[in-house]
Design an enzyme around this catalytic site. Sequence first.
Site, mmCIF file in Angstrom:
data_model
loop_
_atom_site.group_PDB
_atom_site.id
_atom_site.type_symbol
_atom_site.label_atom_id
_atom_site.label_comp_id
_atom_site.label_asym_id
_atom_site.label_seq_id
_atom_site.Cartn_x
_atom_site.Cartn_y
_atom_site.Cartn_z
ATOM 1 N N THR A 1 63.698 22.990 -8.521
ATOM 2 C CA THR A 1 64.094 21.902 -7.630
ATOM 3 C C THR A 1 64.602 22.523 -6.330
ATOM 4 O O THR A 1 65.726 23.002 -6.257
ATOM 5 C CB THR A 1 65.192 21.042 -8.305
ATOM 6 N N HIS B 1 65.142 26.516 -19.603
ATOM 7 C CA HIS B 1 64.332 27.735 -19.682
ATOM 8 C C HIS B 1 64.229 28.315 -21.087
ATOM 9 O O HIS B 1 63.450 29.244 -21.316
ATOM 10 C CB HIS B 1 64.790 28.743 -18.634
ATOM 11 N N ASN C 1 72.461 24.264 -18.603
ATOM 12 C CA ASN C 1 71.078 23.795 -18.515
ATOM 13 C C ASN C 1 70.182 24.706 -19.362
ATOM 14 O O ASN C 1 70.129 25.924 -19.136
ATOM 15 C CB ASN C 1 70.641 23.828 -17.036
ATOM 16 N N GLU D 1 75.818 15.720 -6.908
ATOM 17 C CA GLU D 1 75.735 17.143 -7.242
ATOM 18 C C GLU D 1 75.199 17.849 -6.004
ATOM 19 O O GLU D 1 74.110 17.537 -5.514
ATOM 20 C CB GLU D 1 74.822 17.384 -8.446
ATOM 21 N N ARG E 1 56.755 20.568 -18.019
ATOM 22 C CA ARG E 1 56.490 22.016 -18.075
ATOM 23 C C ARG E 1 57.484 22.758 -18.971
ATOM 24 O O ARG E 1 57.177 23.816 -19.474
ATOM 25 C CB ARG E 1 56.497 22.623 -16.672
ATOM 26 N N ARG F 1 60.722 16.894 -16.763
ATOM 27 C CA ARG F 1 59.849 16.797 -15.588
ATOM 28 C C ARG F 1 58.630 15.948 -15.895
ATOM 29 O O ARG F 1 58.180 15.882 -17.032
ATOM 30 C CB ARG F 1 59.397 18.202 -15.171
ATOM 31 N N GLU G 1 68.343 15.190 -16.291
ATOM 32 C CA GLU G 1 67.851 15.175 -14.907
ATOM 33 C C GLU G 1 66.486 14.523 -14.883
ATOM 34 O O GLU G 1 65.615 14.871 -15.691
ATOM 35 C CB GLU G 1 67.732 16.607 -14.377
ATOM 36 N N HIS H 1 66.125 18.863 -17.922
ATOM 37 C CA HIS H 1 65.330 18.169 -16.902
ATOM 38 C C HIS H 1 63.988 17.820 -17.527
ATOM 39 O O HIS H 1 63.203 18.705 -17.845
ATOM 40 C CB HIS H 1 65.159 19.103 -15.694
ATOM 41 N N HIS I 1 72.614 24.854 -8.921
ATOM 42 C CA HIS I 1 71.363 25.502 -8.536
ATOM 43 C C HIS I 1 71.583 26.931 -8.069
ATOM 44 O O HIS I 1 72.278 27.175 -7.089
ATOM 45 C CB HIS I 1 70.564 24.744 -7.466
HETATM 46 N N1 PXP Z 1 71.529 21.138 -11.078
HETATM 47 C C1 PXP Z 1 70.371 20.473 -10.878
HETATM 48 C C2 PXP Z 1 70.446 19.063 -10.399
HETATM 49 C C3 PXP Z 1 69.118 21.091 -11.138
HETATM 50 O O1 PXP Z 1 67.985 20.420 -10.911
HETATM 51 C C4 PXP Z 1 69.129 22.407 -11.653
HETATM 52 C C5 PXP Z 1 67.847 23.085 -12.028
HETATM 53 O O2 PXP Z 1 66.894 22.987 -11.125
HETATM 54 C C6 PXP Z 1 70.349 23.036 -11.842
HETATM 55 C C7 PXP Z 1 71.538 22.380 -11.546
HETATM 56 C C8 PXP Z 1 70.420 24.418 -12.421
HETATM 57 O O3 PXP Z 1 69.889 25.346 -11.551
HETATM 58 P P1 PXP Z 1 69.662 26.845 -12.062
HETATM 59 O O4 PXP Z 1 68.662 26.769 -13.177
HETATM 60 O O5 PXP Z 1 69.156 27.526 -10.854
HETATM 61 O O6 PXP Z 1 70.992 27.345 -12.533
#
Ligand code: PXP
Length: 239
Positions: free
Chosen positions: A103, A12, A9, A152, A51, A47, A72, A45, A193
Site C-alpha cells: 500500500t 506475509h 499484521n 492511520e 495475493r 486484497r 484492512e 489485509h 507502514h
Molecule cells: N497499516 C496499513 C493500513 C497497511 O496497509 C499496512 C500494510 O500495507 C501496514 C500498516 C503495515 O505495513 P508494513 O507491512 O510495512 O509494516
Amino acid sequence: MSKIRLGVNIDHVATVRNARGDIYPSPLRAALLAQKSGADSITIHLREDRRHIKEKDLKDIKSKLKIPLNLEIAATKEMMEIVLKRKPSFVCIVPEKREELTTEGGLNLSFKRSFLKKIINKLKKVSRISLFIEPNLKDIQDSKNLNVDCIEIHTGKFCNLVNKNKDYKNELNKIKKAINLGNKLGLEVHAGHGLTFKSAKILSKLSGIKEFNIGHFLIGESIFMGLEKTIKKFRKIIK
Ligand code: PXP
C-alpha cells in the site's frame, strides 16, 4: 505517556504460504501465537486479488481470535459485504492498486467520495472505522468530516528516510502536526507502514499515537528471532 497498542499484521505469513500454494505456514497459527506473545490486535489485509490473505483465513482467524481483528479493505462493494458478514472488530479502509507491491500511499478522499461516505456509514454499525491517510492536514480534517473513529497515518516516507539514514526531520514534523490535529478533532490516531525497531522507537516518543500496525519487518525479523521474541521486543520499544 499512555501505552501504544501493537497491531501485528500477519499478511506475509500468507505470502510465504502462497508462494508454494501449500497449507503452511498457517496465518491462523501466527495470529494465535502473536496474541499469546502480547499483540493487542491482529491485522490482515484482504486484497481484491487475494495475493496473501484469503477469505478462509479471515473466517478461521475471526472465529478463534480473542483479541480484536483489524481488517484492512479497499472501499469496494465486495469488501463492504464481507465486513457486514464477518464483523471484524476494526476496519481500516486503504487504497489498493493491483500493480503495487504494497500500500504505497494514503487514501485519496475525494475519489468516489459519496461511495466512501456510504461505506463508512454502513460499516460503522459493525466495526470501528479507520482511514489510512498521508500525514497532511486537509486529509485529517476531511476524515473528521467523513465521521470515522480513527485515522492511520501512513509512515512509509518517514520510515524510508530512517532506513536510508537520511534527514527525516521534515517528515517527522508532518507526522507530529497530523497527530496534533487528529487528537484535537477527537480522532484516535494510529500509525503504520514500513515500521522497524528504529522507526517505531522514534515515533513512540511522540505523544498522541494510540496504535501501531506493523507487518513486513516484524514477520521478516521473526525468521531470525522468532515471532514471540520479535513481538516482545516491539512491545518494549513502544511502551
Ligand atoms: N497499516 C496499513 C493500513 C497497511 O496497509 C499496512 C500494510 O500495507 C501496514 C500498516 C503495515 O505495513 P508494513 O507491512 O510495512 O509494516
